[in-house]
Enzyme design. Structure first.
Site, mmCIF file in Angstrom:
data_model
loop_
_atom_site.group_PDB
_atom_site.id
_atom_site.type_symbol
_atom_site.label_atom_id
_atom_site.label_comp_id
_atom_site.label_asym_id
_atom_site.label_seq_id
_atom_site.Cartn_x
_atom_site.Cartn_y
_atom_site.Cartn_z
ATOM 1 N N GLU A 1 -9.055 13.163 -4.744
ATOM 2 C CA GLU A 1 -10.180 12.522 -4.045
ATOM 3 C C GLU A 1 -11.508 13.254 -4.224
ATOM 4 O O GLU A 1 -12.559 12.621 -4.305
ATOM 5 C CB GLU A 1 -9.845 12.347 -2.560
ATOM 6 C CG GLU A 1 -8.618 11.470 -2.288
ATOM 7 C CD GLU A 1 -8.702 10.067 -2.868
ATOM 8 O OE1 GLU A 1 -9.819 9.603 -3.208
ATOM 9 O OE2 GLU A 1 -7.640 9.418 -3.005
ATOM 10 N N GLU B 1 -6.581 2.741 -5.821
ATOM 11 C CA GLU B 1 -6.704 2.799 -7.270
ATOM 12 C C GLU B 1 -5.444 2.415 -8.028
ATOM 13 O O GLU B 1 -5.069 3.088 -8.995
ATOM 14 C CB GLU B 1 -7.131 4.214 -7.654
ATOM 15 C CG GLU B 1 -6.092 5.323 -7.362
ATOM 16 C CD GLU B 1 -6.173 5.948 -5.980
ATOM 17 O OE1 GLU B 1 -6.632 5.262 -5.040
ATOM 18 O OE2 GLU B 1 -5.766 7.109 -5.825
ATOM 19 N N ASN B 2 -4.757 1.360 -7.623
ATOM 20 C CA ASN B 2 -3.540 0.996 -8.335
ATOM 21 C C ASN B 2 -3.894 0.752 -9.811
ATOM 22 O O ASN B 2 -4.848 0.045 -10.110
ATOM 23 C CB ASN B 2 -2.919 -0.238 -7.690
ATOM 24 C CG ASN B 2 -2.489 0.060 -6.261
ATOM 25 O OD1 ASN B 2 -1.878 1.090 -6.005
ATOM 26 N ND2 ASN B 2 -2.867 -0.801 -5.326
ATOM 27 N N HIS C 1 -15.685 4.434 -7.338
ATOM 28 C CA HIS C 1 -14.680 5.394 -6.874
ATOM 29 C C HIS C 1 -13.284 5.050 -7.413
ATOM 30 O O HIS C 1 -12.622 5.879 -8.029
ATOM 31 C CB HIS C 1 -14.684 5.428 -5.348
ATOM 32 C CG HIS C 1 -13.695 6.375 -4.757
ATOM 33 N ND1 HIS C 1 -14.035 7.640 -4.344
ATOM 34 C CD2 HIS C 1 -12.357 6.266 -4.528
ATOM 35 C CE1 HIS C 1 -12.961 8.264 -3.888
ATOM 36 N NE2 HIS C 1 -11.924 7.440 -3.982
ATOM 37 N N GLU C 2 -12.875 3.823 -7.184
ATOM 38 C CA GLU C 2 -11.502 3.456 -7.597
ATOM 39 C C GLU C 2 -11.371 3.498 -9.113
ATOM 40 O O GLU C 2 -10.334 3.887 -9.651
ATOM 41 C CB GLU C 2 -11.103 2.086 -7.032
ATOM 42 C CG GLU C 2 -11.218 1.950 -5.508
ATOM 43 C CD GLU C 2 -10.576 3.085 -4.713
ATOM 44 O OE1 GLU C 2 -9.670 3.756 -5.239
ATOM 45 O OE2 GLU C 2 -11.005 3.330 -3.563
ATOM 46 N N GLN D 1 0.895 -1.165 0.000
ATOM 47 C CA GLN D 1 0.000 0.000 0.000
ATOM 48 C C GLN D 1 0.929 1.210 0.000
ATOM 49 O O GLN D 1 1.466 1.586 1.039
ATOM 50 C CB GLN D 1 -0.931 -0.025 1.219
ATOM 51 C CG GLN D 1 -1.710 1.264 1.459
ATOM 52 C CD GLN D 1 -2.545 1.733 0.252
ATOM 53 O OE1 GLN D 1 -3.174 0.918 -0.419
ATOM 54 N NE2 GLN D 1 -2.501 3.020 -0.039
ATOM 55 N N GLN E 1 0.406 4.544 -1.265
ATOM 56 C CA GLN E 1 -0.081 5.886 -0.955
ATOM 57 C C GLN E 1 -0.183 6.039 0.569
ATOM 58 O O GLN E 1 -0.640 5.083 1.219
ATOM 59 C CB GLN E 1 -1.454 6.133 -1.584
ATOM 60 C CG GLN E 1 -1.806 7.605 -1.639
ATOM 61 C CD GLN E 1 -3.172 7.897 -2.277
ATOM 62 O OE1 GLN E 1 -3.963 6.985 -2.502
ATOM 63 N NE2 GLN E 1 -3.442 9.144 -2.546
ATOM 64 N N TYR F 1 -12.493 14.778 0.269
ATOM 65 C CA TYR F 1 -13.494 13.939 -0.391
ATOM 66 C C TYR F 1 -14.805 14.699 -0.587
ATOM 67 O O TYR F 1 -15.263 14.911 -1.704
ATOM 68 C CB TYR F 1 -13.775 12.675 0.441
ATOM 69 C CG TYR F 1 -12.669 11.649 0.386
ATOM 70 C CD1 TYR F 1 -12.718 10.585 -0.506
ATOM 71 C CD2 TYR F 1 -11.572 11.745 1.239
ATOM 72 C CE1 TYR F 1 -11.705 9.636 -0.558
ATOM 73 C CE2 TYR F 1 -10.551 10.807 1.187
ATOM 74 C CZ TYR F 1 -10.622 9.755 0.288
ATOM 75 O OH TYR F 1 -9.610 8.828 0.233
ATOM 76 N N HIS G 1 -10.822 7.008 -10.399
ATOM 77 C CA HIS G 1 -9.442 7.480 -10.280
ATOM 78 C C HIS G 1 -8.648 7.243 -11.568
ATOM 79 O O HIS G 1 -7.590 7.859 -11.766
ATOM 80 C CB HIS G 1 -8.720 6.764 -9.130
ATOM 81 C CG HIS G 1 -8.874 7.420 -7.790
ATOM 82 N ND1 HIS G 1 -8.554 8.729 -7.561
ATOM 83 C CD2 HIS G 1 -9.290 6.922 -6.592
ATOM 84 C CE1 HIS G 1 -8.762 9.014 -6.277
ATOM 85 N NE2 HIS G 1 -9.213 7.936 -5.669
ATOM 86 N N ASP H 1 -0.617 11.974 5.556
ATOM 87 C CA ASP H 1 -1.833 11.202 5.794
ATOM 88 C C ASP H 1 -2.804 11.942 6.712
ATOM 89 O O ASP H 1 -3.841 11.422 7.081
ATOM 90 C CB ASP H 1 -1.501 9.836 6.420
ATOM 91 C CG ASP H 1 -0.943 8.870 5.377
ATOM 92 O OD1 ASP H 1 -1.086 9.159 4.172
ATOM 93 O OD2 ASP H 1 -0.367 7.845 5.770
HETATM 94 N N1 BES Z 1 -6.637 6.710 -2.843
HETATM 95 C C1 BES Z 1 -7.542 6.376 -1.810
HETATM 96 C C2 BES Z 1 -6.905 5.665 -0.655
HETATM 97 C C3 BES Z 1 -5.838 6.464 0.075
HETATM 98 C C4 BES Z 1 -5.940 7.827 0.218
HETATM 99 C C5 BES Z 1 -4.793 5.804 0.631
HETATM 100 C C6 BES Z 1 -4.940 8.529 0.883
HETATM 101 C C7 BES Z 1 -3.804 6.499 1.300
HETATM 102 C C8 BES Z 1 -3.880 7.865 1.438
HETATM 103 C C9 BES Z 1 -8.719 5.560 -2.332
HETATM 104 O O1 BES Z 1 -9.096 5.863 -3.617
HETATM 105 C C10 BES Z 1 -9.893 5.849 -1.456
HETATM 106 O O2 BES Z 1 -10.319 6.971 -1.451
HETATM 107 N N2 BES Z 1 -10.400 4.863 -0.753
HETATM 108 C C11 BES Z 1 -11.538 4.981 0.110
HETATM 109 C C12 BES Z 1 -12.760 4.426 -0.546
HETATM 110 C C13 BES Z 1 -13.607 5.388 -1.235
HETATM 111 C C14 BES Z 1 -14.911 4.744 -1.662
HETATM 112 C C15 BES Z 1 -13.841 6.676 -0.527
HETATM 113 C C16 BES Z 1 -11.302 4.124 1.335
HETATM 114 O O3 BES Z 1 -10.324 3.389 1.351
HETATM 115 O O4 BES Z 1 -12.075 4.188 2.262
HETATM 116 ZN ZN ZN Z 2 -9.955 7.781 -3.693
#
Ligand code: BES
Ligand code: ZN
Length: 646
Positions: free
Chosen positions: A352, A305-306, A329-330, A173, A175, A416, A333, A408
């Protein structure tokens, strides 16, 4: 649905940093937080030591061996470099907890010769700066290295921790800034590179990457990958384990453990429809295949979103497709994020917020406006509770330099929900006939580029506001970007289906009369979530027991419901749920679902004890990111309460 994923990890790097002390001789010339203090340029990336204006990686070639027994990746990373600054003779890479064995540069004759380097002391957020002297400005440099068993960007699972219990499993992971814990590299989205990889693994493990995975690949322990499109480092990804493929369409499919694959493909059956919907709105899907890798429940996020291979939590597979907005969502991206990328974590909303907006459009097109509206309301309610007087600096879409210490830590409701809301505002004012083509052109114009917020602002003012005068003023636009809170121009959404839920809840709270089964039988996850979320702060034992008898919330297999029900149960002192809570916290490692429960538990001494006991049992199965968040939650609760001086 969106949530506090970013906020949750506030202390992750902190916690993870404690485990890493063993770093070689310090580079005393650079204080650990140099990258942060040097960031005078508002568009610079404060979270990378690399100096991409001097030299840039254009290609990365990995040659790695996966060693499950030692929880280690070992091998080489070879960079093709573009020297930009004529005076530059150093390559600076980001690393965290890596053991560097040797570094070589290729001469004009193609011969490798050793290069001198220094690995700086570990900074708890940024890791260790690796400075390599490249006096001849070689265009090819190679680092031989291995990872640490507790690399923050990797999780290693024993066979018992997987669904099928057949073999070990590992996944990355990257990101936000965890790629540096498994590959030394310029870990900033400002640098985009193509990559290739040769990976060896035990014969029974299937290896996948964010690259050209072949659904028919033979499991022979020897894999080669290519990612021909330029990507930022946070999209570098790898996974290995007992994985099989199940097709969804010609270009989409699911990778999962054998017992999960069919179920997952059925849940995600609308993926092709989602791809086509997004293509119609925003232009062709440019990444060839779109596959989904279903990870074990310890995956710390909902999805990642790899490119070509979305990583997803199994907790969204609930049997009725009610949580597949995660896939929307993914997938989104692939346009907002992977194609047009933020150039630093300060600009997270460009990824996001845009993606949450596109996600909602996909949900509306594929599942209808009612579901899209319900999801909007749930997220905006959450924003209202997340935005406080104390976090105003993180409520503006454009975060000022120096504010984001840990990348983070960006407030998730801002990036979002406020991000998506802003685009919904623009959509409403300009109309879809103008706004949709605008976004499509934006994705096309900046395709395969990494940009800061300022670039979007400039582009939108020139191509949207100025071209369609009288719809949105600069001041209205700027308020969304630069001010905290939600501007009064925000469009409001009313959900018809939630009005019914609200009425049912109010009636039950007042009279103990449950809604008629004819009503609740039509409810999906979102309605149940809203039903629970609107409850009074606490309920009586009798009330909770009545709900449980009717709806079996305790022990639910739906994580979204668990995430809301268990905190309410804890707050209300409903001990009947304890066993199920302990089981849930030990089975699932997705932070968004479990942290709200831990947070509620730690509020009382007994709850804190319970949380500590459960965490002790759950920890071996948690990802380092989740472990960091839980430890931070517990530590926060243990802080002595500050007493006011008399
Ligand atoms: N790119 C993000 C995950 C992420 C963001 C990882 C920042 C590390 C740092 C991913 O696209 C994401 O937003 N995931 C969400 C789900 C989404 C439906 C809102 C999650 O993991 O909850
Ligand atoms: Zn996202």
């Amino acid at each position: 649905m969106r949530h506090s994923i970013l906020m949750l990890s506030l202390a992750v790097a902190l916690a993870a940093g404690c485990q890493r002390e063993a770093t070689p001789a310090a580079d005393t010339t650079a204080p650990p937080a140099a990258a942060a203090t040097q960031a005078v340029d508002a568009n610079a990336d404060e979270h990378s030591y690399s100096e991409p204006d001097k030299v840039k990686t254009s290609d990365l070639a990995l040659d790695l061996a996966i060693d499950f027994a030692n929880k280690q990746l070992a091998g080489t990373a070879t960079y093709t470099l573009e020297w930009l600054d004529p005076g530059a003779t150093q390559l600076v890479l980001d690393t965290r907890d890596l053991t560097i064995e040797k570094i070589e540069g290729a001469g004009k004759d193609g011969q490798w010769s050793p290069l001198k380097y220094t690995l700086a002391e570990n900074d708890k957020i940024l890791g260790s700066k690796l400075t390599i002297d490249v006096p001849e400005r070689s265009t090819t440099v190679r680092v031989t290295y291995k990872t640490s068993p507790d690399a923050s960007g990797l999780q290693w699972l024993t066979p018992e921790m997987t669904e099928g219990k057949q073999g070990p499993f590992m996944f990355s992971q990257s990101q936000q800034i965890h790629a540096r814990s498994w590959v030394p590299l310029q870990d900033t989205p400002r640098v985009r590179f193509t990559y290739s990889a040769h990976v060896t693994a035990p014969k029974d493990a299937m290896v996948l990457m964010s690259a050209d995975n072949d659904p028919k690949a033979a499991r022979d322990g020897d894999y080669s990958f290519k990612m021909p499109q330029k990507i930022p480092s946070y999209l570098l990804a790898i996974a290995a384990g007992d994985l099989v493929f199940e097709p969804i369409s010609e270009r989409a499919g699911v990778w999962a453990e054998p017992t999960m694959a069919k179920k997952a493909a059925a849940e995600f059956a609308d993926t092709e429809k989602m791809i086509q919907t997004t293509e119609q709105l925003y232009g062709p899907y440019r990444w060839d295949r779109y596959d989904i890798l279903v990870l074990p429940p310890s995956f710390p996020y909902g999805g990642m979103e790899n490119p070509r291979l979305t990583f997803a939590t199994p907790t969204v597979i609930v049997g009725d497709k009610s949580l597949v907005s995660l896939i929307a969502h993914e997938l989104a991206h692939s346009w907002s994020g992977n194609l047009v990328t933020f150039s630093s974590a300060k600009d997270a909303w460009l990824n996001e917020g845009f993606t949450s907006y596109v996600e909602n459009r996909i949900v509306e097109a594929v599942y209808g406006k009612e579901l899209a509206d319900m999801e909007n309301v749930i997220e905006r309610d959450e924003l209202k509770s997340e935005f406080t007087e104390d976090n105003k600096a993180l409520q503006a879409l454009a975060v000022k330099p120096g504010v984001l210490k840990d990348p983070d830590e960006n407030l998730s409701s801002t990036v979002y929900t406020k991000g998506a809301w802003f685009l919904q505002f623009l959509e409403q004012r300009f109309g879809r006939d103008v706004f949709d083509p605008f976004l499509k052109e934006y994705f096309d114009h900046f395709a395969f580029q990494s940009i800061p917020t300022a670039t979007f602002v400039e582009y939108a003012k020139a191509n949207l506001l100025a071209k369609h005068p009288g719809k949105v003023s600069d001041a209205e636009f700027d308020a969304w970007i630069y001010e905290p809170g939600v501007p009064a121009t925000a469009p409001q959404t009313l959900s018809q289906r939630f009005s019914i839920v609200n009425a049912a809840r109010i009636a039950w709270v007042g009279s103990a009369q449950l809604p008629a089964p004819a009503i609740t039988s039509k409810w999906g996850t979102q309605e149940w979530v809203h039903f629970i979320e609107g409850m009074p702060e606490t309920l009586t034992h009798e009330q909770l027991a009545q709900l449980d008898a009717a709806y079996h919330f305790t022990g639910t297999s739906n994580g979204e419901i668990a995430q809301r029900w268990y905190p309410l149960a804890v707050r209300s002192g409903y001990a009947e749920a304890n066993e199920a809570i302990a089981a849930f916290l030990q089975r699932v490692g997705r932070r968004k679902l479990i942290i709200p429960i831990y947070k509620e538990l730690v509020k009382t001494p007994e709850g804190l004890q319970f949380a500590q006991d459960v965490f002790a049992k759950a920890k071996p199965g948690y990802h380092p990111i989740t472990t960091g968040s839980v430890e931070a939650t517990i530590a926060e609760a243990q802080k002595p309460v500050a007493t006011k001086p008399q």
